[in-house]
Write a protein that holds these residues in place. Structure first.
Motif, short mmCIF file in Angstrom:
data_model
loop_
_atom_site.label_atom_id
_atom_site.label_comp_id
_atom_site.label_asym_id
_atom_site.label_seq_id
_atom_site.Cartn_x
_atom_site.Cartn_y
_atom_site.Cartn_z
N UNK A 43 39.19 39.53 64.20
CA UNK A 43 37.91 40.15 64.53
C UNK A 43 37.00 40.16 63.31
N UNK A 44 35.72 40.39 63.58
CA UNK A 44 34.76 40.47 62.51
C UNK A 44 34.83 41.84 61.83
N UNK A 45 34.40 41.87 60.58
CA UNK A 45 34.34 43.15 59.88
C UNK A 45 33.26 44.00 60.54
N UNK A 46 33.57 45.28 60.74
CA UNK A 46 32.62 46.17 61.40
C UNK A 46 32.45 47.45 60.60
N UNK A 47 31.28 48.04 60.74
CA UNK A 47 30.99 49.31 60.09
C UNK A 47 31.77 50.41 60.80
N UNK A 48 32.37 51.27 59.99
CA UNK A 48 33.05 52.44 60.52
C UNK A 48 32.20 53.69 60.30
N UNK A 49 31.77 53.89 59.05
CA UNK A 49 30.96 55.06 58.72
C UNK A 49 30.26 54.81 57.39
N UNK A 50 29.05 55.34 57.26
CA UNK A 50 28.31 55.25 56.01
C UNK A 50 27.74 56.62 55.68
N UNK A 51 27.47 56.83 54.39
CA UNK A 51 26.93 58.11 53.95
C UNK A 51 25.96 57.86 52.80
N UNK A 52 24.80 58.51 52.87
CA UNK A 52 23.83 58.40 51.79
C UNK A 52 24.17 59.39 50.68
N UNK A 53 23.45 59.29 49.59
CA UNK A 53 23.68 60.22 48.49
C UNK A 53 23.39 61.65 48.91
N UNK A 54 22.46 61.81 49.82
CA UNK A 54 22.10 63.14 50.29
C UNK A 54 22.99 63.67 51.40
N UNK A 55 23.96 62.86 51.81
CA UNK A 55 24.92 63.33 52.81
C UNK A 55 24.60 62.98 54.25
N UNK A 56 23.60 62.15 54.45
CA UNK A 56 23.31 61.71 55.82
C UNK A 56 24.35 60.68 56.22
N UNK A 57 24.92 60.85 57.41
CA UNK A 57 26.02 59.99 57.84
C UNK A 57 25.68 59.23 59.12
N UNK A 58 26.39 58.15 59.31
CA UNK A 58 26.28 57.37 60.54
C UNK A 58 27.66 56.82 60.85
N UNK A 59 28.04 56.86 62.11
CA UNK A 59 29.38 56.45 62.53
C UNK A 59 29.31 55.42 63.65
N UNK A 60 30.31 54.56 63.68
CA UNK A 60 30.49 53.69 64.83
C UNK A 60 30.86 54.57 66.02
N UNK A 61 30.41 54.16 67.19
CA UNK A 61 30.69 54.96 68.39
C UNK A 61 32.19 55.14 68.60
N UNK A 62 32.97 54.15 68.23
CA UNK A 62 34.41 54.19 68.49
C UNK A 62 35.15 55.24 67.67
N UNK A 63 34.51 55.76 66.60
CA UNK A 63 35.20 56.72 65.74
C UNK A 63 34.51 58.09 65.72
N UNK A 64 33.39 58.21 66.39
CA UNK A 64 32.68 59.50 66.40
C UNK A 64 33.58 60.59 66.95
N UNK A 65 33.57 61.72 66.25
CA UNK A 65 34.40 62.85 66.66
C UNK A 65 35.82 62.78 66.15
#
Length: 114
Positions: A43-65
């Motif tokens: 499979x291709x490499x996929x984003x799991x989660x990212x975080x900015x210096x200020x703590x803003x986060x983003x998650x892949x739908x498959x791992x949210x929660x």
């Protein structure tokens, strides 16, 4: 240059938890974005989660929660707390640092048995 060293991978049973760590060194800036990506066999490499210096986060739908990304800017370290793991989470997990360039760690294997 930035060096990233991941740790914390391993073998866990379905429903279990793991915490990954990523220690950054070199020309570090706290305003970077750090993240975790994964690549499963075939499979291709996929984003799991990212975080900015200020703590803003983003998650892949498959791992949210289930997964939580965090960072300690004083230690130049990012973390990924993974809970309720399932076999579909099996992959090599890579740490990413993005500022003044895009840098990757060597990866750490996470294997979830059913």
């Amino acid at each position: 240059q930035v060096q990233l060293v991941e740790s914390g991978g391993g073998l866990v049973q379905a429903g279990g938890s793991l915490r990954l760590s990523c220690a950054a060194s070199g020309n570090i800036f706290s305003i970077s974005v750090m993240g975790w990506y994964r690549q499963a066999p075939g499979k291709r490499r996929e984003m799991v989660a990212v975080i900015t210096a200020g703590g803003i986060t983003n998650y892949a739908d498959s791992v949210k929660g289930r997964f939580t990304i965090s960072r300690d800017n004083a230690k130049n370290t990012a973390y990924l707390q993974m809970t309720s793991l399932n076999p579909e989470d099996t992959a090599i997990y890579y740490c990413n640092y993005n500022y003044g360039g895009n840098y990757w760690g060597q990866g750490t294997q996470v294997t979830v048995s059913s």
